[in-house]
Design an enzyme around this catalytic site. Sequence first.
Site, PDB file in Angstrom:
ATOM      1  N   ASP A  42      47.158  45.292 133.262  1.00 55.84           N
ATOM      2  CA  ASP A  42      48.539  45.175 132.785  1.00 55.84           C
ATOM      3  C   ASP A  42      48.966  43.724 132.947  1.00 55.84           C
ATOM      4  O   ASP A  42      48.173  42.885 133.384  1.00 55.84           O
ATOM      5  CB  ASP A  42      49.487  46.170 133.469  1.00 55.84           C
ATOM      6  CG  ASP A  42      50.543  46.675 132.474  1.00 55.84           C
ATOM      7  OD1 ASP A  42      51.203  45.829 131.834  1.00 55.84           O
ATOM      8  OD2 ASP A  42      50.699  47.906 132.319  1.00 55.84           O
ATOM      9  N   GLN A 112      42.743  40.352 123.138  1.00 56.26           N
ATOM     10  CA  GLN A 112      41.961  41.413 123.782  1.00 56.26           C
ATOM     11  C   GLN A 112      40.643  41.640 123.043  1.00 56.26           C
ATOM     12  O   GLN A 112      39.633  41.990 123.651  1.00 56.26           O
ATOM     13  CB  GLN A 112      42.794  42.690 123.860  1.00 56.26           C
ATOM     14  CG  GLN A 112      43.951  42.510 124.851  1.00 56.26           C
ATOM     15  CD  GLN A 112      44.844  43.718 124.966  1.00 56.26           C
ATOM     16  OE1 GLN A 112      44.803  44.619 124.141  1.00 56.26           O
ATOM     17  NE2 GLN A 112      45.669  43.731 125.998  1.00 56.26           N
ATOM     18  N   ASP A 159      49.019  63.701 116.741  1.00 58.28           N
ATOM     19  CA  ASP A 159      49.581  64.308 115.529  1.00 58.28           C
ATOM     20  C   ASP A 159      48.776  65.549 115.150  1.00 58.28           C
ATOM     21  O   ASP A 159      49.329  66.579 114.765  1.00 58.28           O
ATOM     22  CB  ASP A 159      49.559  63.283 114.379  1.00 58.28           C
ATOM     23  CG  ASP A 159      50.199  61.974 114.801  1.00 58.28           C
ATOM     24  OD1 ASP A 159      51.392  61.971 115.103  1.00 58.28           O
ATOM     25  OD2 ASP A 159      49.484  60.950 114.862  1.00 58.28           O
ATOM     26  N   HIS A 187      49.306  56.331 111.595  1.00 56.93           N
ATOM     27  CA  HIS A 187      50.061  56.982 112.669  1.00 56.93           C
ATOM     28  C   HIS A 187      51.505  56.483 112.556  1.00 56.93           C
ATOM     29  O   HIS A 187      51.948  55.602 113.282  1.00 56.93           O
ATOM     30  CB  HIS A 187      49.465  56.626 114.032  1.00 56.93           C
ATOM     31  CG  HIS A 187      50.318  57.089 115.176  1.00 56.93           C
ATOM     32  ND1 HIS A 187      50.486  58.405 115.483  1.00 56.93           N
ATOM     33  CD2 HIS A 187      51.079  56.406 116.058  1.00 56.93           C
ATOM     34  CE1 HIS A 187      51.311  58.515 116.515  1.00 56.93           C
ATOM     35  NE2 HIS A 187      51.681  57.311 116.882  1.00 56.93           N
ATOM     36  N   SER A 242      56.997  60.280 124.154  1.00 59.36           N
ATOM     37  CA  SER A 242      55.998  61.216 124.679  1.00 59.36           C
ATOM     38  C   SER A 242      54.932  60.449 125.440  1.00 59.36           C
ATOM     39  O   SER A 242      54.432  59.438 124.942  1.00 59.36           O
ATOM     40  CB  SER A 242      55.362  61.995 123.530  1.00 59.36           C
ATOM     41  OG  SER A 242      55.163  61.158 122.416  1.00 59.36           O
TER      42      SER A 242
HETATM   43  P1  NDP Z   1      54.035  53.695 126.767  1.00 56.23           P
HETATM   44  O1  NDP Z   1      52.991  53.812 127.816  1.00 56.23           O
HETATM   45  O2  NDP Z   1      54.979  54.823 126.591  1.00 56.23           O
HETATM   46  O3  NDP Z   1      53.380  53.414 125.330  1.00 56.23           O
HETATM   47  C1  NDP Z   1      52.370  52.456 125.174  1.00 56.23           C
HETATM   48  C2  NDP Z   1      52.069  52.244 123.730  1.00 56.23           C
HETATM   49  O4  NDP Z   1      51.570  53.426 123.144  1.00 56.23           O
HETATM   50  C3  NDP Z   1      53.282  51.834 122.885  1.00 56.23           C
HETATM   51  O5  NDP Z   1      52.868  50.815 121.990  1.00 56.23           O
HETATM   52  C4  NDP Z   1      53.615  53.107 122.156  1.00 56.23           C
HETATM   53  O6  NDP Z   1      54.212  52.834 120.913  1.00 56.23           O
HETATM   54  C5  NDP Z   1      52.230  53.651 121.930  1.00 56.23           C
HETATM   55  N1  NDP Z   1      52.148  55.031 121.496  1.00 56.23           N
HETATM   56  C6  NDP Z   1      51.248  55.478 120.599  1.00 56.23           C
HETATM   57  N2  NDP Z   1      51.388  56.758 120.370  1.00 56.23           N
HETATM   58  C7  NDP Z   1      52.392  57.163 121.116  1.00 56.23           C
HETATM   59  C8  NDP Z   1      53.007  58.402 121.269  1.00 56.23           C
HETATM   60  N3  NDP Z   1      52.636  59.446 120.601  1.00 56.23           N
HETATM   61  N4  NDP Z   1      54.018  58.485 122.127  1.00 56.23           N
HETATM   62  C9  NDP Z   1      54.416  57.410 122.802  1.00 56.23           C
HETATM   63  N5  NDP Z   1      53.862  56.204 122.674  1.00 56.23           N
HETATM   64  C10 NDP Z   1      52.872  56.078 121.840  1.00 56.23           C
HETATM   65  O7  NDP Z   1      54.851  52.358 126.952  1.00 56.23           O
HETATM   66  P2  NDP Z   1      55.315  51.616 128.251  1.00 56.23           P
HETATM   67  O8  NDP Z   1      56.283  50.591 127.786  1.00 56.23           O
HETATM   68  O9  NDP Z   1      55.677  52.566 129.327  1.00 56.23           O
HETATM   69  O10 NDP Z   1      53.998  50.889 128.728  1.00 56.23           O
HETATM   70  C11 NDP Z   1      53.401  49.845 128.032  1.00 56.23           C
HETATM   71  C12 NDP Z   1      52.614  48.999 128.989  1.00 56.23           C
HETATM   72  O11 NDP Z   1      52.056  47.936 128.240  1.00 56.23           O
HETATM   73  C13 NDP Z   1      53.470  48.398 130.088  1.00 56.23           C
HETATM   74  O12 NDP Z   1      52.871  48.639 131.329  1.00 56.23           O
HETATM   75  C14 NDP Z   1      53.506  46.922 129.750  1.00 56.23           C
HETATM   76  O13 NDP Z   1      53.511  46.097 130.881  1.00 56.23           O
HETATM   77  C15 NDP Z   1      52.238  46.743 128.944  1.00 56.23           C
HETATM   78  N6  NDP Z   1      52.343  45.633 128.008  1.00 56.23           N
HETATM   79  C16 NDP Z   1      51.250  44.840 127.846  1.00 56.23           C
HETATM   80  C17 NDP Z   1      51.292  43.737 127.041  1.00 56.23           C
HETATM   81  C18 NDP Z   1      50.082  42.883 126.932  1.00 56.23           C
HETATM   82  O14 NDP Z   1      48.989  43.348 127.165  1.00 56.23           O
HETATM   83  N7  NDP Z   1      50.221  41.621 126.604  1.00 56.23           N
HETATM   84  C19 NDP Z   1      52.518  43.377 126.308  1.00 56.23           C
HETATM   85  C20 NDP Z   1      53.592  44.298 126.485  1.00 56.23           C
HETATM   86  C21 NDP Z   1      53.486  45.396 127.312  1.00 56.23           C
HETATM   87  P3  NDP Z   1      55.801  52.896 120.683  1.00 56.23           P
HETATM   88  O15 NDP Z   1      56.369  51.711 121.403  1.00 56.23           O
HETATM   89  O16 NDP Z   1      55.940  52.787 119.210  1.00 56.23           O
HETATM   90  O17 NDP Z   1      56.271  54.181 121.253  1.00 56.23           O
END
Ligand code: NDP
Length: 332
Positions: A42, A112, A159, A187, A242
């Site tokens: 992260d 990445q 989905d 998606h 979700s």
């Molecule tokens: P989530 O863990 O809820 O979601 C992560 C990703 O999955 C989002 O892009 C989300 O898209 C996507 N996603 C895909 N399918 C689904 C679904 N069915 N339901 C919900 N989400 C889905 O997000 P958090 O914000 O809690 O966690 C993201 C993590 O990523 C954090 O820990 C953050 O620090 C990290 N991060 C890393 C970055 C990097 O590597 N440079 C940059 C920014 C964040 P959507 O937003 O459209 O729901």
Amino acid sequence: PKDAVRILVTGAAGKIGYALTPMIARGIMLGPDQPVILHLLDIQPVAESLKGVRMELIDAAFPLLQGILATTDVNEACKGVNIAVMVGGFPCKEGMERRDVMHKNAPIFKAQASALEQHAAPDCKILVVANPANTNALILKEFAPSIPVKNITCLTRLDHNRALSHISERLNVDVRDVKNVIIWGNHSSTQYPDANYATATTDSGEKSVRELVADDHWIDSEYINSVRERGAEIIKARKLSSALSAASAACDHVHDWIIGTAKGTWVSMGLYSDGSYGIQPDIIYSFPVTCQKGEWSIVQGLKINEFSREKMDASMKELTREQSLAYSCLNQ
Ligand code: NDP
């Protein structure tokens, strides 16, 4: 005993990461006799929270969990990984357009991709979850040219699972007795949940879902919309997106890819199109697939009617637009 498999989870301190990592450590993804080593990545601002996740995973004393690497260094995180689940990404916040999300995520996936290319195990299999999942997967493919394209996929299994469960509720049959729905395309809200080949097994044997439902309006309209809108419905109810169902679907995706799909059953996966079903060959599009020995193959020969064609093409068009948008973000 089997050698441990190294699994990378990016965005591991996020909501999906919090639900997904214990599932992997419990053997839900790769089975009850497969030891795993988790690589958790992260970003620096949540490094403390990531440490907390690591502590909880240790405290759970999972018998299959042979090690945890928690880091904010992408190169270290990718070292020797056999499977990479790319969950981390900039979330779509209120008021943000898809273009803005693309601007944030395209460079993340570019970086990445290079790290995976240089450090992952040669046959590493990749599942992209972070949105826009199809296009992020395409960027990953573009910037990791030595990774075989067949190893790069994105998640449409949530989905697909929603589609199965909607039918199961409608027909009042167990969800395990429903099979062969399809999610075509992106998606996103243009995805096409297609129930034309779906079957359900009841006391009188296996029958077509369309026949059992006996309501074309439901299949061709309500069902499609309710699968497409389920994510928004959950956000409305939970005030959060979700996470447990997304994590569970990610496990199902990798599980079936590696262990195989049951005979006569297919699942949906976002893949680099080979032109099957007239879908443009250079986009990541969701198709029905069967899997065997770690390889997927697109189910061939399904008859596509005009109604389906239109919906499949609409999602394809959206993806080509998204793809050029992503490239323009990277070239700015
Ligand atoms: P989530 O863990 O809820 O979601 C992560 C990703 O999955 C989002 O892009 C989300 O898209 C996507 N996603 C895909 N399918 C689904 C679904 N069915 N339901 C919900 N989400 C889905 O997000 P958090 O914000 O809690 O966690 C993201 C993590 O990523 C954090 O820990 C953050 O620090 C990290 N991060 C890393 C970055 C990097 O590597 N440079 C940059 C920014 C964040 P959507 O937003 O459209 O729901």
